[in-house]
Design an enzyme around this catalytic site. Structure first.
Site, PDB file in Angstrom:
ATOM      1  N   LYS A   1      33.509   2.382 -52.173  1.00 21.87           N
ATOM      2  CA  LYS A   1      32.126   2.540 -51.701  1.00 21.87           C
ATOM      3  C   LYS A   1      32.002   3.784 -50.818  1.00 21.87           C
ATOM      4  O   LYS A   1      32.691   3.904 -49.808  1.00 21.87           O
ATOM      5  CB  LYS A   1      31.700   1.292 -50.922  1.00 21.87           C
ATOM      6  CG  LYS A   1      30.343   1.423 -50.215  1.00 21.87           C
ATOM      7  CD  LYS A   1      29.940   0.136 -49.471  1.00 21.87           C
ATOM      8  CE  LYS A   1      28.670   0.335 -48.636  1.00 21.87           C
ATOM      9  NZ  LYS A   1      28.282  -0.863 -47.864  1.00 21.87           N
TER      10      LYS A   1
ATOM     11  N   ASP B   1      24.768   4.616 -43.484  1.00 16.60           N
ATOM     12  CA  ASP B   1      23.958   3.456 -43.857  1.00 16.60           C
ATOM     13  C   ASP B   1      22.966   3.140 -42.756  1.00 16.60           C
ATOM     14  O   ASP B   1      23.305   2.502 -41.753  1.00 16.60           O
ATOM     15  CB  ASP B   1      24.886   2.251 -44.128  1.00 16.60           C
ATOM     16  CG  ASP B   1      24.105   1.027 -44.617  1.00 16.60           C
ATOM     17  OD1 ASP B   1      22.896   1.169 -44.904  1.00 16.60           O
ATOM     18  OD2 ASP B   1      24.713  -0.058 -44.715  1.00 16.60           O
TER      19      ASP B   1
ATOM     20  N   LYS C   1      18.383  -1.049 -40.056  1.00 19.18           N
ATOM     21  CA  LYS C   1      19.285  -1.698 -39.114  1.00 19.18           C
ATOM     22  C   LYS C   1      18.803  -1.458 -37.685  1.00 19.18           C
ATOM     23  O   LYS C   1      18.218  -0.417 -37.407  1.00 19.18           O
ATOM     24  CB  LYS C   1      20.690  -1.069 -39.234  1.00 19.18           C
ATOM     25  CG  LYS C   1      21.468  -1.464 -40.453  1.00 19.18           C
ATOM     26  CD  LYS C   1      22.855  -0.823 -40.420  1.00 19.18           C
ATOM     27  CE  LYS C   1      23.635  -1.085 -41.693  1.00 19.18           C
ATOM     28  NZ  LYS C   1      23.971  -2.505 -41.911  1.00 19.18           N
TER      29      LYS C   1
ATOM     30  N   ASP D   1      30.719   3.760 -43.387  1.00 19.65           N
ATOM     31  CA  ASP D   1      30.407   2.974 -44.580  1.00 19.65           C
ATOM     32  C   ASP D   1      30.940   3.632 -45.861  1.00 19.65           C
ATOM     33  O   ASP D   1      30.688   3.156 -46.957  1.00 19.65           O
ATOM     34  CB  ASP D   1      28.888   2.752 -44.665  1.00 19.65           C
ATOM     35  CG  ASP D   1      28.525   1.428 -45.301  1.00 19.65           C
ATOM     36  OD1 ASP D   1      29.416   0.569 -45.432  1.00 19.65           O
ATOM     37  OD2 ASP D   1      27.351   1.252 -45.671  1.00 19.65           O
TER      38      ASP D   1
ATOM     39  N   ASP E   1      19.271  -2.915 -47.313  1.00 19.65           N
ATOM     40  CA  ASP E   1      20.517  -2.787 -46.558  1.00 19.65           C
ATOM     41  C   ASP E   1      21.697  -3.395 -47.318  1.00 19.65           C
ATOM     42  O   ASP E   1      22.849  -3.209 -46.930  1.00 19.65           O
ATOM     43  CB  ASP E   1      20.355  -3.467 -45.187  1.00 19.65           C
ATOM     44  CG  ASP E   1      21.424  -3.019 -44.193  1.00 19.65           C
ATOM     45  OD1 ASP E   1      22.137  -2.033 -44.503  1.00 19.65           O
ATOM     46  OD2 ASP E   1      21.549  -3.651 -43.129  1.00 19.65           O
TER      47      ASP E   1
ATOM     48  N   GLU F   1      23.041  -2.307 -49.927  1.00 19.93           N
ATOM     49  CA  GLU F   1      23.085  -1.181 -50.864  1.00 19.93           C
ATOM     50  C   GLU F   1      24.460  -0.972 -51.484  1.00 19.93           C
ATOM     51  O   GLU F   1      24.584  -0.404 -52.560  1.00 19.93           O
ATOM     52  CB  GLU F   1      22.642   0.106 -50.148  1.00 19.93           C
ATOM     53  CG  GLU F   1      23.723   0.836 -49.331  1.00 19.93           C
ATOM     54  CD  GLU F   1      24.302   0.012 -48.184  1.00 19.93           C
ATOM     55  OE1 GLU F   1      23.599  -0.894 -47.708  1.00 19.93           O
ATOM     56  OE2 GLU F   1      25.458   0.263 -47.795  1.00 19.93           O
TER      57      GLU F   1
ATOM     58  N   ARG G   1      26.617  -3.038 -52.814  1.00 19.11           N
ATOM     59  CA  ARG G   1      26.813  -3.719 -54.100  1.00 19.11           C
ATOM     60  C   ARG G   1      26.052  -3.018 -55.214  1.00 19.11           C
ATOM     61  O   ARG G   1      26.429  -3.113 -56.382  1.00 19.11           O
ATOM     62  CB  ARG G   1      26.410  -5.195 -53.959  1.00 19.11           C
ATOM     63  CG  ARG G   1      24.959  -5.418 -53.630  1.00 19.11           C
ATOM     64  CD  ARG G   1      24.699  -6.817 -53.074  1.00 19.11           C
ATOM     65  NE  ARG G   1      25.142  -6.947 -51.684  1.00 19.11           N
ATOM     66  CZ  ARG G   1      25.075  -8.069 -50.977  1.00 19.11           C
ATOM     67  NH1 ARG G   1      24.595  -9.170 -51.529  1.00 19.11           N
ATOM     68  NH2 ARG G   1      25.487  -8.102 -49.730  1.00 19.11           N
TER      69      ARG G   1
END
Ligand code: BES
Ligand code: MN
Ligand code: ZN
Length: 505
Positions: free
Chosen positions: A275, A280, A287, A298, A357, A359, A361
């Site tokens: 990933k 993020d 967030k 991230d 959020d 994101e 996956r």
């Protein structure tokens, strides 16, 4: 940070600092003069120093408790200026993880004290450590990883001042040790350092383009193949889940593919997927500020995969390894994906994006599809995927999801030797319904409970038949505090486990 191994006794290896380990029993025996008959490392050193070592132990009340430290400056003419004794303990039966981690910590201490005591070269008398191959690797890892520094954003750098020069470590052990093993560990640590650098680099600099450029550079220097799918190609491939995440950002997204191919016919083909969200913000499902502070990390999954590829390209095993790195920012703008939008992923499945959020996956969905389309024997993905896995396992342990027993055991075994903690969690079929959407095939959130599991179940929808493991590394990828071989910030978590798993094939 260099490490070498020598067959000669430590007295024959020149260095500024001579290090020995001492158990309680050895310290006691030295004090009582009992061991004069049974000559050991300590007595020999003490004799060579005309009894100063014993005297110093007595003055400092050094008992040889585990990791207790005693420093003896040496002023007369000798090939070394300091003797460092570190308390030690040997146990009859203990977990391999614990044994190796003790050695890793010892290595880290040698680095820290070597720096502090201004030693250019640390010579460790390892005769009493009974080091096997894995033990030697752990010791070396501890030393090298503890020496890691990230100060390129400081106006004054310690490395420039020369105040704390990097020491070298020479390990003197009886018996033979292959230089090969030392080189393997050095490559593992270099890969880990690269991953740490990428994680630590601020998100304005570590952009998707920076990751892409890093991969291209690696490919050029190590003879790997780099393929880069940009927005246009992603569109024609139907990688709409990745594109949906990228759509609120001004930085161009990529799906990077790096391939290492051995000269001979490979035994297996292993795909690793990381990933690569370089920042993020949560997107429109934004967030809170405090949760965003560290969200440059991230992309730790991508960093681990890139670090692993550097090591693989250096070590050149007889396995084909392919890395897939979906990378983008997750940002807000007038063009950002809205909660409620529906997109079609590369395998044709439709996804209702209820929380922007979630994101990770989404970008992994398309990358997993591509990895499987290319056909391989195993797929392993690494992702800082959920806060839920951190709630479940805390900052030291990663979650491991797979339905493949052999793959699970292979990863756990490589992890144990690497000092990386994984706990197996279930791909619970009971929770599959939680990611059903009322208007599309899937939704990207599973509600309040079992968040790490529903995220893993979501990913499972994008791997049809290839044996697959998902590693949720949100906890251990970023360290909030320093802990012997771990520095604050990026950990490079996963690099050594991945590479060892691949070398085991
Ligand atoms: N990158 C985060 C997960 C994360 C959280 C990593 C904390 C490291 C530390 C991920 O993209 C995320 O935001 N996940 C959400 C999912 C939720 C919206 C279903 C989460 O875990 O809260
Ligand atoms: Mn997120
Ligand atoms: Zn994320």
């Amino acid at each position: 940070m260099k490490v070498s191994v020598s067959k000669q006794g430590s007295s024959a290896v020149a260095g500024d600092l001579v290090a020995v380990v001492a158990t309680r029993d050895e310290v006691k025996a030295l004090a009582q003069g009992r061991s004069r008959r049974r000559r050991g490392v300590l007595t020999e050193l003490d004799d060579a120093l005309d009894g100063q070592l014993e005297e110093n132990f007595r003055r400092e009340n050094f008992q040889g408790k585990l990791f207790e430290v005693s420093v003896l400056p040496v002023f007369d003419e000798r090939p070394f200026h300091t003797v460092l004794a570190i308390g030690w303990e040997t146990k009859k039966s203990e977990a391999e993880y614990d044994r190796l981690n003790r050695l890793r910590k010892l290595g880290a201490m040698l680095c820290r004290h070597g720096r502090r005591l201004r030693a250019g070269r640390v010579v460790l008398n390892g005769a009493t450590l009974s080091l096997d191959r894995e033990g030697m690797a752990a010791l070396q890892e501890g030393f090298i990883l503890a020496g890691y520094r990230f100060d390129r954003y400081k106006s004054k750098r310690k490395s420039d001042e020369g105040a704390e020069a990097d020491p070298e470590l020479a390990i003197a052990v009886p018996g033979r040790f292959s230089e090969d093993a030392v080189a393997v560990t050095a490559a593992l640590c270099a890969g880990t350092a690269l991953a740490r650098d990428l994680v630590n680099t601020p998100p304005r600099d570590c952009t998707p383009t920076h990751l892409m450029q890093t991969c291209r550079d690696l490919a050029r220097t190590l003879g790997l193949k780099a393929e880069v799918y940009d927005r246009t190609r992603l569109k024609s491939m139907g990688a709409n889940a990745l594109l949906a995440v990228a759509q609120g950002s001004d930085e161009p997204p990529y799906l990077i593919k790096l391939t290492y191919r051995p000269k001979v016919r490979p035994k297996r083909v292993i795909s690793i997927v990381g990933k690569g969200i370089t920042f993020d913000s949560g997107g429109l499902s934004i967030k809170p500020g405090a949760s965003m502070e560290t969200m440059k990390y991230d992309m730790a999954g991508a960093a681990a995969v890139i670090g692993a590829m550097q090591a693989i390209g250096t070590l050149r095993p007889n396995v084909e390894v392919r890395a897939y790195i979906p990378t983008t920012e997750n940002m807000i703008s007038g063009s950002a994906t809205r909660p409620g939008d529906v997109v079609t992923a590369m395998n044709g499945k439709t996804i209702e994006i209820l929380n922007t959020d979630a994101e990770g996956r989404l970008i992994l969905a398309d990358a997993l599809c591509l990895a499987e389309r290319d056909r391989c024997d195993v797929i392993i993905d690494l992702a800082t995927l959920t806060g839920a896995v951190v709630v479940a396992l805390g900052p030291a342990w990663a979650g491991l999801f797979t339905e493949h027993e052999k793959l699970a055991q292979g990863i756990l075994s490589a992890a144990e030797r690497s000092g990386e903690r994984f706990w197996r969690l279930p791909l619970a079929p009971e929770y599959r319904d939680l990611i059903k959407s009322s208007i599309a095939d899937l939704k990207n959130t599973g509600g309040r409970w079992a968040g790490a599991i529903t995220a893993a179940l979501f990913l499972k929808e994008f791997v049809a038949e290839t044996p697959w493991a998902h590693l949720d590394i949100a906890g251990p990828s970023f360290a909030e505090s320093e802990d012997h071989h771990l520095k604050k910030g990026g950990v490079g978590f996963g690099v050594r486990t991945l590479v060892r798993y691949i070398l085991d094939q």
